[in-house]
Design a protein around this motif. Structure first.
Motif, PDB file in Angstrom:
ATOM      1  N   UNK A  79       0.864  -1.178   0.000  1.00  0.00           N
ATOM      2  CA  UNK A  79       0.000   0.000   0.000  1.00  0.00           C
ATOM      3  C   UNK A  79       0.899   1.226   0.000  1.00  0.00           C
ATOM      4  N   UNK A  80       0.634   2.139  -0.930  1.00  0.00           N
ATOM      5  CA  UNK A  80       1.402   3.378  -1.028  1.00  0.00           C
ATOM      6  C   UNK A  80       0.510   4.533  -0.588  1.00  0.00           C
ATOM      7  N   UNK A  81       1.005   5.316   0.360  1.00  0.00           N
ATOM      8  CA  UNK A  81       0.308   6.533   0.791  1.00  0.00           C
ATOM      9  C   UNK A  81       1.109   7.712   0.255  1.00  0.00           C
ATOM     10  N   UNK A  82       0.433   8.549  -0.493  1.00  0.00           N
ATOM     11  CA  UNK A  82       1.060   9.716  -1.091  1.00  0.00           C
ATOM     12  C   UNK A  82       0.375  10.954  -0.532  1.00  0.00           C
ATOM     13  N   UNK A  83       1.133  11.824   0.104  1.00  0.00           N
ATOM     14  CA  UNK A  83       0.575  13.048   0.684  1.00  0.00           C
ATOM     15  C   UNK A  83       1.245  14.239   0.013  1.00  0.00           C
ATOM     16  N   UNK A  84       0.432  15.125  -0.552  1.00  0.00           N
ATOM     17  CA  UNK A  84       0.979  16.384  -1.063  1.00  0.00           C
ATOM     18  C   UNK A  84       0.024  17.497  -0.658  1.00  0.00           C
ATOM     19  N   UNK A  85       0.622  18.482   0.002  1.00  0.00           N
ATOM     20  CA  UNK A  85      -0.192  19.561   0.555  1.00  0.00           C
ATOM     21  C   UNK A  85      -1.130  19.001   1.601  1.00  0.00           C
ATOM     22  N   UNK A  86      -2.412  19.297   1.476  1.00  0.00           N
ATOM     23  CA  UNK A  86      -3.400  18.804   2.441  1.00  0.00           C
ATOM     24  C   UNK A  86      -4.181  17.619   1.888  1.00  0.00           C
ATOM     25  N   UNK A  87      -3.685  16.991   0.820  1.00  0.00           N
ATOM     26  CA  UNK A  87      -4.385  15.870   0.212  1.00  0.00           C
ATOM     27  C   UNK A  87      -3.573  14.585   0.348  1.00  0.00           C
ATOM     28  N   UNK A  88      -4.283  13.486   0.560  1.00  0.00           N
ATOM     29  CA  UNK A  88      -3.640  12.174   0.628  1.00  0.00           C
ATOM     30  C   UNK A  88      -4.357  11.235  -0.332  1.00  0.00           C
ATOM     31  N   UNK A  89      -3.588  10.367  -0.958  1.00  0.00           N
ATOM     32  CA  UNK A  89      -4.185   9.342  -1.808  1.00  0.00           C
ATOM     33  C   UNK A  89      -3.491   8.017  -1.515  1.00  0.00           C
ATOM     34  N   UNK A  90      -4.219   6.934  -1.744  1.00  0.00           N
ATOM     35  CA  UNK A  90      -3.711   5.595  -1.467  1.00  0.00           C
ATOM     36  C   UNK A  90      -3.732   4.788  -2.753  1.00  0.00           C
ATOM     37  N   UNK A  91      -2.671   4.001  -2.942  1.00  0.00           N
ATOM     38  CA  UNK A  91      -2.529   3.233  -4.172  1.00  0.00           C
ATOM     39  C   UNK A  91      -2.035   1.830  -3.818  1.00  0.00           C
ATOM     40  N   UNK A  92      -2.521   0.844  -4.558  1.00  0.00           N
ATOM     41  CA  UNK A  92      -2.041  -0.522  -4.389  1.00  0.00           C
ATOM     42  C   UNK A  92      -0.877  -0.708  -5.364  1.00  0.00           C
ATOM     43  N   UNK A  93       0.242  -1.186  -4.855  1.00  0.00           N
ATOM     44  CA  UNK A  93       1.429  -1.429  -5.666  1.00  0.00           C
ATOM     45  C   UNK A  93       1.747  -2.907  -5.666  1.00  0.00           C
ATOM     46  N   UNK A  94       1.994  -3.462  -6.840  1.00  0.00           N
ATOM     47  CA  UNK A  94       2.376  -4.860  -6.954  1.00  0.00           C
ATOM     48  C   UNK A  94       3.794  -4.912  -7.518  1.00  0.00           C
TER      49      UNK A  94
END
Length: 96
Positions: A79-94
């Motif tokens: 699981x990748x958590x990417x935070x930039x500024x006040x936003x966060x997104x989550x991505x599944x990495x294989x």
């Protein structure tokens, strides 16, 4: 009476961050577009929730592409958590 319009505000469209390639082997890239200079950090977790990597990055206005090495990680799903500024997104990495 006619009024002259001198300023029209159009909301800026910022695309969601993109992670590629996925599945990945030796490295993964993140394409992030920003309207302001912001701090960015990327965290990678295993399926048990243990953080394996954390990288802080600066971001400039416009398109930014970051590369994270995955050579020291085992094959599997993350699981990748990417935070930039006040936003966060989550991505599944294989990794293969």
């Amino acid at each position: 009476k006619d009024e002259e319009v001198t300023d029209i505000s159009i909301p800026e469209f910022i695309p969601e961050p993109v992670m590629f390639p996925n599945p990945a082997q030796n490295e993964v890239h993140f394409d992030i577009v920003s309207l302001a200079s912001e701090n960015v950090f990327i965290q990678i977790f295993d399926v048990q929730g243990k953080m394996l990597k954390e990288q802080f990055l600066g971001q400039n206005i416009g398109e930014n592409i970051y590369t994270i090495s995955t050579q020291d990680m085992l094959r599997g799903m993350y699981l990748v958590k990417l935070v930039h500024g006040d936003k966060a997104s989550y991505h599944k990495l294989i990794l293969y």
